[in-house]
Design an enzyme around this catalytic site. Structure first.
Site, PDB file in Angstrom:
ATOM      1  N   CYS A 170      -0.101   3.533  -6.598  1.00 25.22           N
ATOM      2  CA  CYS A 170      -1.202   2.972  -5.680  1.00 25.22           C
ATOM      3  C   CYS A 170      -1.474   1.775  -6.039  1.00 25.22           C
ATOM      4  O   CYS A 170      -1.594   1.511  -7.199  1.00 25.22           O
ATOM      5  CB  CYS A 170      -2.265   4.046  -5.864  1.00 25.22           C
ATOM      6  SG  CYS A 170      -3.903   3.458  -4.984  1.00 25.22           S
ATOM      7  N   CYS A 210       0.778  -1.332   0.073  1.00 31.05           N
ATOM      8  CA  CYS A 210       0.047  -0.092   0.232  1.00 31.05           C
ATOM      9  C   CYS A 210       0.849   1.269  -0.062  1.00 31.05           C
ATOM     10  O   CYS A 210       1.598   1.391   0.869  1.00 31.05           O
ATOM     11  CB  CYS A 210      -0.751   0.114   1.055  1.00 31.05           C
ATOM     12  SG  CYS A 210      -1.747   1.541   1.447  1.00 31.05           S
ATOM     13  N   THR A 217       0.118   4.582   0.210  1.00 32.81           N
ATOM     14  CA  THR A 217       0.028   5.562   0.897  1.00 32.81           C
ATOM     15  C   THR A 217       0.258   5.280   2.563  1.00 32.81           C
ATOM     16  O   THR A 217       0.965   6.106   3.276  1.00 32.81           O
ATOM     17  CB  THR A 217      -1.791   5.902   1.262  1.00 32.81           C
ATOM     18  OG1 THR A 217      -2.061   6.092  -0.211  1.00 32.81           O
ATOM     19  CG2 THR A 217      -2.019   7.075   1.777  1.00 32.81           C
ATOM     20  N   THR A 277      -2.659   7.960  -4.701  1.00 29.54           N
ATOM     21  CA  THR A 277      -3.897   8.879  -3.917  1.00 29.54           C
ATOM     22  C   THR A 277      -3.591  10.342  -3.721  1.00 29.54           C
ATOM     23  O   THR A 277      -2.137  10.754  -3.753  1.00 29.54           O
ATOM     24  CB  THR A 277      -4.268   8.218  -2.514  1.00 29.54           C
ATOM     25  OG1 THR A 277      -3.043   8.234  -1.908  1.00 29.54           O
ATOM     26  CG2 THR A 277      -4.509   6.568  -2.799  1.00 29.54           C
TER      27      THR A 277
END
Lengths: 238, 238
Positions: free
Chosen positions: B195, B86, B88, B126
């Protein structure tokens, strides 16, 4: 009040790519609009579990101690149920259930739920899965089971499964397609893909017959079981 | 003498489908001809980790305590290193490293290894990943970073990522393709898919520019790190 969600345990690594495929199918089988709607999952990908087919054919180590050790790891991780995305490994399902307090879903039960009124059921899988009667004994005589010929097993199915494990998908797809077409020609209502490597290469439409992907069936059964546990935890009817 | 293989820990569930994609890419990144050649992997798919973007925007719970708890579970499972599919969530990478004794790979470091001599680098991710400068600060000024416009973020990128999380892949593919084409038109040498939801929908060839899939880059870096640990365990040069 916040209730603990059931945790799904995946006894995987047989093979590792089939485990990733199962995890994706588990996600697709979940009714979710955001990450937080999914169940927590612990995956133990244990590719060092001894080869199941070799053990069944008397030329390899017994995988049961390794299967039990991984099941115990999943128990310690707080899992509430176990799914095992490997058809052949289900030949040790009874022994596994005897050795762990957690419920272990059975892949043939999951497939049975999709057979409907099919009379003549084709089944592709490893030689060990087919010869042992894993599906036929578990699901029973309501269906006539048609298996690949010995020749097709040697030429197409077993080399196709091995090609998936070597990441040679184009070769695997061609071999498994030939086996599927050969079975379809004998007149079957549905074809069960009873080895988790097979749906990694063979696609719906590769033979002119409906297919049941055992990996996908197990994923749906796992989400149904986890949902049932969740609803019971919430005090509603399961 | 049999040496213990390093165990890879995956801090996942952000989202769950991206975790399955990472597990598949990890398998493809491994030089293997049979199951037993792969590394053991423990995946903790913890989709209840609070939303990273919401937390960064000050409208949601801090995910750090949950990230640390999952890292500790991976430690208890005997993992030797952690990868987190991931992008973020890497905004908490420093805090995560401070809170666990295990090495945690960084996804931007993995991508940096594939940038080569690219001057103008497009980056999709993101709003939290882009605004925080996660990639730009970590990789530095050797490259000129081009980000989607605010309008493209609102119309295409964020709704595209959300569509993947809802399993609406056709809609996601179209939205993310429009964002990629818009960036490519501004003249970039390469496009980083920063992302883990994006490569689930966007395919190489969807925009006329080479793409770097950060998930795949992290998978390759993870296998390289595990191989290094394995060779060190065997007493050979790492």
């Amino acid at each position: 009040m916040m209730h603990r969600l059931p945790r799904i345990g995946i006894l995987g690594g047989m093979g590792p790519l089939a485990t990733a495929d199962f995890l994706a199918k588990l996600t697709h089988a979940t009714a979710a609009t955001r990450d937080q709607d999914h169940f927590p999952v612990t995956v133990e990908s244990a590719p060092q579990i001894p080869d199941r087919v070799a053990a069944l054919e008397g030329r390899g180590e017994d995988p049961l101690p390794a299967l039990l050790a991984v099941a115990q790891r999943l128990g310690r991780a707080g899992c509430d149920l176990i799914a095992m995305p490997c058809n052949t490994a289900h030949l040790w399902h009874d022994a596994l259930c005897a050795g762990t307090p957690l419920p272990v879903l059975h892949i043939a039960d999951a497939v049975a739920g999709h057979l409907g009124g099919a009379c003549r059921v084709g089944l592709m899988g490893t030689s060990a899965t087919l010869r042992s009667g894993l599906y036929q004994r578990r699901i029973g005589n309501a269906h006539e089971w048609l298996l690949p010929t010995d020749d097709d097993m040697t030429r197409y199915v077993m080399p196709g499964v091995a090609a998936v494990k070597r990441n040679q998908m184009a070769e695997a797809a061609e071999l498994l397609r030939l086996a599927a077409i050969s079975l379809a020609r004998r007149g079957i209502d549905v074809l069960v893909l009873g080895c988790t490597e097979i749906p990694l290469a063979l696609r719906p439409g590769d033979a002119s017959v409906p297919m049941i992907d055992a990996t996908d069936a197990l994923a749906r059964a796992t989400i149904a079981a986890a949902t049932c546990l969740r609803d019971r935890n919430h005090g509603r009817a399961g």
